[in-house]
Design an enzyme around this catalytic site. Structure first.
Site: not given
Ligand code: HEM
Ligand SMILES: *[C@@H]1O[C@H](CO)[C@@H](O)[C@H](O)[C@H]1NC(C)=O
Ligand SMILES: *[C@@H]1O[C@H](CO)[C@@H](O)[C@H](O)[C@H]1NC(C)=O
Ligand SMILES: *[C@@H]1O[C@H](CO)[C@@H](O)[C@H](O)[C@H]1NC(C)=O
Ligand SMILES: *[C@@H]1O[C@H](CO)[C@@H](O)[C@H](O)[C@H]1NC(C)=O
Length: 334
Positions: A65, A69, A97, A197
């Site tokens: 992820r 980004h 973020n 995902h």
């Molecule tokens: C369709 C567009 C996408 C949207 C709207 C989206 C949105 C999100 C959101 C909201 C999360 C949860 C973040 C959180 O709650 O901390 C997430 C997690 C994640 N996204 Fe996406 N994403 C998209 C596409 C992608 C793409 C293209 C990748 C990588 C190539 C990706 C990789 C990931 C991964 C690996 C996670 C899990 C992160 C973790 O467990 O720490 N996403 N995404």
């Molecule tokens: C962004 O992520 C960092 C942790 O990596 C956190 O300390 C910080 O508060 C976050 N910023 C916002 C605006 O959520």
């Protein structure tokens, strides 16, 4: 005199738009870029990623992820790794973020430290992030692909640069398609990439409105499988008081890189609104169905799409630097 100065401008112009010499940068990258000065690079990074992944199994998802980004915002240039200071709010601290995962930052810091011991001052943080991502994906069962190397690290990282570049879970699929098209990705590549995902999790606040506030008359998005929605509502009922509450993106095999994410989507068991929309939208649905049926097709297309992502907006030559520490520029910028 007018003619030469006009020419002069034309020559200088591209220097001011670091994203424009895209194909130029791309052609300077090579898998063998560090062969002479850091021949053991891939093994060093793989060791660090393996150790970290074993002690902390959320590392792979977080790293993927983080890489996504970084590449979406001004290119794959490690701008996301820069820490904010009192002069500059960096990219990683933009609202979007959404708690970018600490384990992912940590594995890059560790990898950089290990690399500096063997080949000091040679390898960019952007390349370390690209290689760590590939190794993490492979480690949890995903496809292997070649990583071209030679990226330089960015000289800027600003919170304001994030605005508008990332897809959001509450956008319509047409808006998400436009976001990806603006980065030169096709609809099929968007569906393949979002197969990421298959790993990791999302916090309740990212999908709660689809469960509780979908519309004035219908609280829960009918795209959800009803039983799955019930379970999520139970899990997230108190999420505002307990913001750490989260659910797996792929409820079946959350830590294995496979195609069950797409099979879930066919059953209304996507977690985010944008996940379920991939199956609801007629433009994206055929690719969901393809990848749900054929994991090989998914792996091939994912690998090609992430190779393409990893070339996005790459900096080479004096467009960037090799940072000594991944979270800070070599000299002080304001
Ligand atoms: C369709 C567009 C996408 C949207 C709207 C989206 C949105 C999100 C959101 C909201 C999360 C949860 C973040 C959180 O709650 O901390 C997430 C997690 C994640 N996204 Fe996406 N994403 C998209 C596409 C992608 C793409 C293209 C990748 C990588 C190539 C990706 C990789 C990931 C991964 C690996 C996670 C899990 C992160 C973790 O467990 O720490 N996403 N995404
Ligand atoms: C962004 O992520 C960092 C942790 O990596 C956190 O300390 C910080 O508060 C976050 N910023 C916002 C605006 O959520
Ligand atoms: C979509 O979500 C973002 C945060 O992820 C929020 O700032 C924005 O207001 C939401 N937009 C709508 C239309 O709900
Ligand atoms: C856009 O993608 C296509 C197909 O993958 C590729 O041939 C082309 O060079 C890309 N263009 C830019 C500007 O990146
Ligand atoms: C699955 O996709 C691969 C790669 O596109 C293809 O070679 C293979 O024939 C497909 N398998 C089936 C059963 O359709």
């Amino acid at each position: 005199m007018a003619f030469p100065s006009f020419l002069f401008l034309l020559i200088l112009l591209p220097l001011f738009f670091s994203n424009i010499p895209f194909s130029l940068s791309q052609s300077q990258l090579s898998p063998d870029y560090y062969r002479q000065f850091c021949p053991n690079l891939d093994n060093i990074i793989r060791d660090v990623v393996t150790t970290k992944q074993i002690s902390n199994p959320t590392t792979a998802a977080g790293t993927l992820r983080l890489f996504f980004h970084d590449c979406m915002i001004g290119g794959c240039d490690a701008s996301v790794l820069i820490s904010s200071n009192s002069f500059n709010k960096a990219e990683r601290d933009a609202d979007i973020n959404l708690s970018l995962p600490g384990d992912a930052f940590d594995v890059i810091v560790r990898a950089k430290t290990a690399v500096e011991l063997s080949c000091p001052g040679i390898v960019s943080c952007a390349d370390i992030l690209a290689l760590a991502t590939r190794n993490a994906i492979t480690m949890v069962g995903g496809p292997f692909y070649t990583v071209n190397l030679g990226r330089k690290d960015s000289l800027v990282s600003t919170q304001s640069s994030v605005e508008g570049h990332m897809p959001l879970a509450n956008m319509t699929m047409d808006e998400i398609i436009k976001k990806f098209e603006s980065k030169n990705f096709t609809v099929q590549e968007l569906v393949a990439l979002t197969g990421a995902h298959t790993l990791g999790f999302a916090h309740c606040k990212e999908f709660a409105y689809g469960l509780f506030r979908y519309s004035k008359t219908v609280p829960t998005d009918p795209a959800y499988n009803p039983k799955y929605a019930e379970a999520l509502k139970k899990l997230c009922h108190n999420y505002e008081k307990n913001p750490a509450m989260s659910a797996f993106n792929d409820v079946m095999t959350p830590s294995k890189f496979d195609n069950l994410y797409y099979q879930n989507l066919e059953k209304g068991m996507g977690l985010l609104e944008s996940d379920n929309a991939l199956f609801q939208n007629p433009k994206t649905r055929p690719f969901v169905q393809l990848y749900a049926k054929n994991q090989t097709a998914f792996f091939n297309d994912f690998a090609r799409a992430i190779e393409k992502l990893s070339l996005n907006g790459v900096k080479t030559g004096n467009q960037g630097e090799v940072r000594r520490k991944c979270d800070a520029f070599n000299s002080i910028h304001i």
